[in-house]
Design a protein around this motif. Structure first.
Motif, PDB file in Angstrom:
ATOM      1  N   CYS A  63       0.835  -1.209   0.000  1.00 21.19           N
ATOM      2  CA  CYS A  63       0.000   0.000   0.000  1.00 21.19           C
ATOM      3  C   CYS A  63       0.865   1.252   0.000  1.00 21.19           C
ATOM      4  O   CYS A  63       2.038   1.226   0.380  1.00 21.19           O
ATOM      5  N   THR A  64       0.260   2.364  -0.420  1.00 19.61           N
ATOM      6  CA  THR A  64       0.919   3.659  -0.360  1.00 19.61           C
ATOM      7  C   THR A  64       0.004   4.626   0.368  1.00 19.61           C
ATOM      8  O   THR A  64      -1.167   4.774   0.006  1.00 19.61           O
ATOM      9  N   ILE A  65       0.558   5.294   1.375  1.00 22.54           N
ATOM     10  CA  ILE A  65      -0.152   6.340   2.105  1.00 22.54           C
ATOM     11  C   ILE A  65       0.616   7.634   1.879  1.00 22.54           C
ATOM     12  O   ILE A  65       1.820   7.699   2.120  1.00 22.54           O
TER      13      ILE A  65
ATOM     14  N   GLU B   6      -4.522  -4.839   0.807  1.00 20.37           N
ATOM     15  CA  GLU B   6      -3.334  -4.887  -0.036  1.00 20.37           C
ATOM     16  C   GLU B   6      -3.501  -4.112  -1.350  1.00 20.37           C
ATOM     17  O   GLU B   6      -4.552  -4.073  -1.935  1.00 20.37           O
ATOM     18  N   ARG B   7      -2.399  -3.448  -1.739  1.00 23.48           N
ATOM     19  CA  ARG B   7      -2.236  -2.777  -3.028  1.00 23.48           C
ATOM     20  C   ARG B   7      -3.115  -1.544  -3.194  1.00 23.48           C
ATOM     21  O   ARG B   7      -3.350  -1.099  -4.317  1.00 23.48           O
ATOM     22  N   CYS B   8      -3.620  -0.995  -2.113  1.00 27.35           N
ATOM     23  CA  CYS B   8      -4.432   0.226  -2.215  1.00 27.35           C
ATOM     24  C   CYS B   8      -3.555   1.454  -2.001  1.00 27.35           C
ATOM     25  O   CYS B   8      -2.534   1.401  -1.316  1.00 27.35           O
ATOM     26  N   HIS B   9      -3.972   2.575  -2.569  1.00 33.49           N
ATOM     27  CA  HIS B   9      -3.134   3.778  -2.562  1.00 33.49           C
ATOM     28  C   HIS B   9      -3.959   4.993  -2.167  1.00 33.49           C
ATOM     29  O   HIS B   9      -5.012   5.269  -2.758  1.00 33.49           O
ATOM     30  N   LEU B  10      -3.477   5.703  -1.145  1.00 34.44           N
ATOM     31  CA  LEU B  10      -4.113   6.931  -0.667  1.00 34.44           C
ATOM     32  C   LEU B  10      -3.194   8.108  -0.944  1.00 34.44           C
ATOM     33  O   LEU B  10      -1.968   7.999  -0.801  1.00 34.44           O
TER      34      LEU B  10
ATOM     35  N   ILE C  82      -7.178   6.383  -4.078  1.00 30.74           N
ATOM     36  CA  ILE C  82      -7.824   7.548  -3.475  1.00 30.74           C
ATOM     37  C   ILE C  82      -6.923   8.754  -3.684  1.00 30.74           C
ATOM     38  O   ILE C  82      -5.716   8.698  -3.410  1.00 30.74           O
ATOM     39  N   GLY C  83      -7.494   9.843  -4.175  1.00 27.55           N
ATOM     40  CA  GLY C  83      -6.717  11.036  -4.487  1.00 27.55           C
ATOM     41  C   GLY C  83      -6.321  11.830  -3.263  1.00 27.55           C
ATOM     42  O   GLY C  83      -6.335  11.340  -2.127  1.00 27.55           O
ATOM     43  N   ASN C  84      -5.968  13.083  -3.479  1.00 25.53           N
ATOM     44  CA  ASN C  84      -5.531  13.975  -2.402  1.00 25.53           C
ATOM     45  C   ASN C  84      -6.730  14.670  -1.744  1.00 25.53           C
ATOM     46  O   ASN C  84      -7.749  14.922  -2.387  1.00 25.53           O
TER      47      ASN C  84
END
Length: 332
Positions: free
Chosen positions: A149-151, A165-169, A207-209
């Motif tokens: 994931c990326t936060i 898993e593999r989700c991005h914020l 998920i965007g900013n």
């Protein structure tokens, strides 16, 4: 306790003061229940009638106010009282929960995870392999963030949230307690031998900013590719966003509303509370779906939809008026 003078508050709001008070202001409060040391606001002329009985010493008001503040009371006149009051609330906001350690010793962080400068991670958190958490983000206790994931930077994730898993914020997001990002989409197909067969959901969520997602809301991962929440979207509590749905920028979804799979929202779409949107529906930029409505087909940009099934607002109002007349006539 925080205390501000009338002048100190206006330094932030940069409005025009009408009247005066020597009372120090200790808190914001609703007009009807405010004490004589509290500030309130009048965001609509229809609420002017409540000012005479209010004990508030100061009110933030729109520029078209038509009443006077009265003795030892004051108004701060601004272009938009609702927006100005949000600045007042920031002044009085209590501090967030305290972290005695930036990373609590009971947090489990995989050795391949990347934790950037200024990150705070609370007790009982789990950070999976190859996950990256950006600068100054805050992960409150008992959050689970799984593999890859990326936060982004300056994001806040409250307790009980699960990010699969593999989700991005993106940056500056707020995820409220017990939200779930990236659970399986609801995919099953009938099979004559096995009954209902689960369709694997192998996509993810992006998920965007500056996105805010309320408590107990769910954003399902895509069956393939991604479920996407655009920059600036605000999602209320208890909202369901189905797999492969795509939200444009600055959409609003109120509590208990839901999108079925593969729904597309344009920019600035507003979905009212408890509204439901059928799968594979497209809703154009700036459209509004009223509370409790059920949308079963595409909606053009800028349209307002009401009812179940939803129709254009003016048609819905006509239908309701006819039904009301029929009911009244039947009682005669």
């Amino acid at each position: 306790m925080k205390k501000f003078s009338l002048q100190e508050i206006n330094e932030v709001l940069k409005g025009t003061i009408l009247g005066d008070t020597n009372q120090l202001i200790t808190a914001p409060e609703q007009l009807e229940v405010a004490s004589n040391s509290e500030i309130s606001f009048i965001g609509n002329k229809k609420y002017e009638k409540f000012w005479a009985d209010s004990k508030a010493c100061v009110a933030v008001v729109n520029e078209d106010i038509s009443i006077e503040p009265g003795e030892n009371k004051a108004f701060i006149k601004v272009k938009n009282a609702d927006l100005a009051m949000s600045q007042v609330l920031k002044l009085f906001a209590p501090p967030p929960p305290i972290f005695k350690n930036d990373i609590h010793p009971t947090a489990i962080i995989d050795k391949t995870a990347s934790i950037e400068n200024g990150v705070k991670i609370g007790a009982g958190c789990y950070i999976g392999p190859n996950t990256r958490i950006g600068e100054n983000s805050v992960i409150y206790p008992n959050v689970t963030i799984l593999d890859d994931c990326t936060i982004g930077k300056n994001t806040v994730i409250w307790s009980g949230t699960v990010i699969r898993e593999r989700c991005h914020l993106g940056n500056k997001c707020i995820i409220h307690p017990n939200a779930t990002i990236g659970a399986d989409g609801f995919g099953f197909r009938p099979d004559p031998e096995k009954g209902l067969v689960k369709v694997p959901q192998i996509g993810n969520v992006i998920i965007g900013n500056d996105v805010e997602i309320g408590a107990n809301s769910c954003v399902d991962r895509g069956k393939f590719s991604s479920t996407v929440i655009g920059d600036g979207c605000k999602i209320d509590n208890l909202v369901q966003i189905g797999h492969n749905s795509k939200l444009g920028r600055f959409c609003i979804m109120a509590g208990n509303s839901g999108l079925a799979g593969s729904v597309t929202l344009g920019n600035g779409v507003i979905i009212g509370g408890s509204a439901s949107i059928k799968d594979h529906t497209k809703i154009g930029d700036g459209a509004i779906v009223g509370a409790g409505s059920g949308v079963t087909g595409d909606v053009e940009a800028g349209k307002t939809m009401l009812g179940y099934p939803a129709v254009e607002a003016r048609d819905a109002l006509k239908q309701w008026a006819i039904l009301k007349r029929l009911v009244n006539d039947s009682k005669k």
